[in-house]
Design a protein around this motif. Structure first.
Motif, mmCIF file in Angstrom:
data_model
loop_
_atom_site.group_PDB
_atom_site.id
_atom_site.type_symbol
_atom_site.label_atom_id
_atom_site.label_comp_id
_atom_site.label_asym_id
_atom_site.label_seq_id
_atom_site.Cartn_x
_atom_site.Cartn_y
_atom_site.Cartn_z
ATOM 1 N N UNK A 78 0.831 -1.207 0.000
ATOM 2 C CA UNK A 78 0.000 0.000 0.000
ATOM 3 C C UNK A 78 0.865 1.256 0.000
ATOM 4 N N UNK A 79 1.894 1.269 0.831
ATOM 5 C CA UNK A 79 2.768 2.438 0.902
ATOM 6 C C UNK A 79 3.555 2.639 -0.387
ATOM 7 N N UNK A 80 4.017 1.545 -0.992
ATOM 8 C CA UNK A 80 4.731 1.656 -2.264
ATOM 9 C C UNK A 80 3.808 2.161 -3.372
ATOM 10 N N UNK A 81 2.602 1.631 -3.418
ATOM 11 C CA UNK A 81 1.651 2.074 -4.442
ATOM 12 C C UNK A 81 1.299 3.540 -4.244
ATOM 13 N N UNK A 82 1.187 3.966 -3.005
ATOM 14 C CA UNK A 82 0.850 5.356 -2.726
ATOM 15 C C UNK A 82 2.014 6.283 -3.075
ATOM 16 N N UNK A 83 3.239 5.831 -2.885
ATOM 17 C CA UNK A 83 4.390 6.690 -3.173
ATOM 18 C C UNK A 83 4.663 6.783 -4.672
ATOM 19 N N UNK A 84 4.322 5.744 -5.438
ATOM 20 C CA UNK A 84 4.555 5.771 -6.876
ATOM 21 C C UNK A 84 3.352 6.276 -7.662
ATOM 22 N N UNK A 85 2.262 6.599 -7.000
ATOM 23 C CA UNK A 85 1.044 7.033 -7.702
ATOM 24 C C UNK A 85 1.254 8.303 -8.530
ATOM 25 N N UNK A 86 1.934 9.344 -8.024
ATOM 26 C CA UNK A 86 2.129 10.528 -8.875
ATOM 27 C C UNK A 86 2.943 10.223 -10.138
ATOM 28 N N UNK A 87 3.956 9.390 -10.028
ATOM 29 C CA UNK A 87 4.758 9.057 -11.202
ATOM 30 C C UNK A 87 3.948 8.261 -12.219
ATOM 31 N N UNK A 88 3.097 7.371 -11.731
ATOM 32 C CA UNK A 88 2.250 6.593 -12.627
ATOM 33 C C UNK A 88 1.216 7.489 -13.296
ATOM 34 N N UNK A 89 0.665 8.415 -12.535
ATOM 35 C CA UNK A 89 -0.333 9.343 -13.114
ATOM 36 C C UNK A 89 0.272 10.171 -14.243
ATOM 37 N N UNK A 90 1.481 10.672 -14.045
ATOM 38 C CA UNK A 90 2.099 11.488 -15.089
ATOM 39 C C UNK A 90 2.496 10.630 -16.287
ATOM 40 N N UNK A 91 2.877 9.390 -16.071
ATOM 41 C CA UNK A 91 3.253 8.517 -17.184
ATOM 42 C C UNK A 91 2.035 8.118 -18.003
ATOM 43 N N UNK A 92 0.888 7.958 -17.358
ATOM 44 C CA UNK A 92 -0.322 7.553 -18.068
ATOM 45 C C UNK A 92 -0.879 8.704 -18.903
ATOM 46 N N UNK A 93 -0.730 9.916 -18.397
ATOM 47 C CA UNK A 93 -1.275 11.078 -19.124
ATOM 48 C C UNK A 93 -0.442 11.460 -20.282
#
Length: 50
Positions: A35-50
């Protein structure tokens, strides 16, 4: 047949707990760490998807 990711994860997790029988503290550490890893990488994933 399309299976949702959350359902597949629940089934695999349940089978792993039933077959391997890890200690409960290890399950809690893996869930919290994931959960903590997914929460910390969420901004990077959001920018990569957009």
């Amino acid at each position: 047949m399309d299976v949702p990711l959350w359902l597949a994860l629940i089934v695999v997790g349940w089978l792993g707990v039933k077959l391997i029988r890890p200690p409960w503290w290890l399950i809690a550490v893996l869930l919290l760490g994931g959960y903590l890893l997914a929460d910390s990488f969420a901004p990077a994933i959001d920018t990569a998807v957009k």
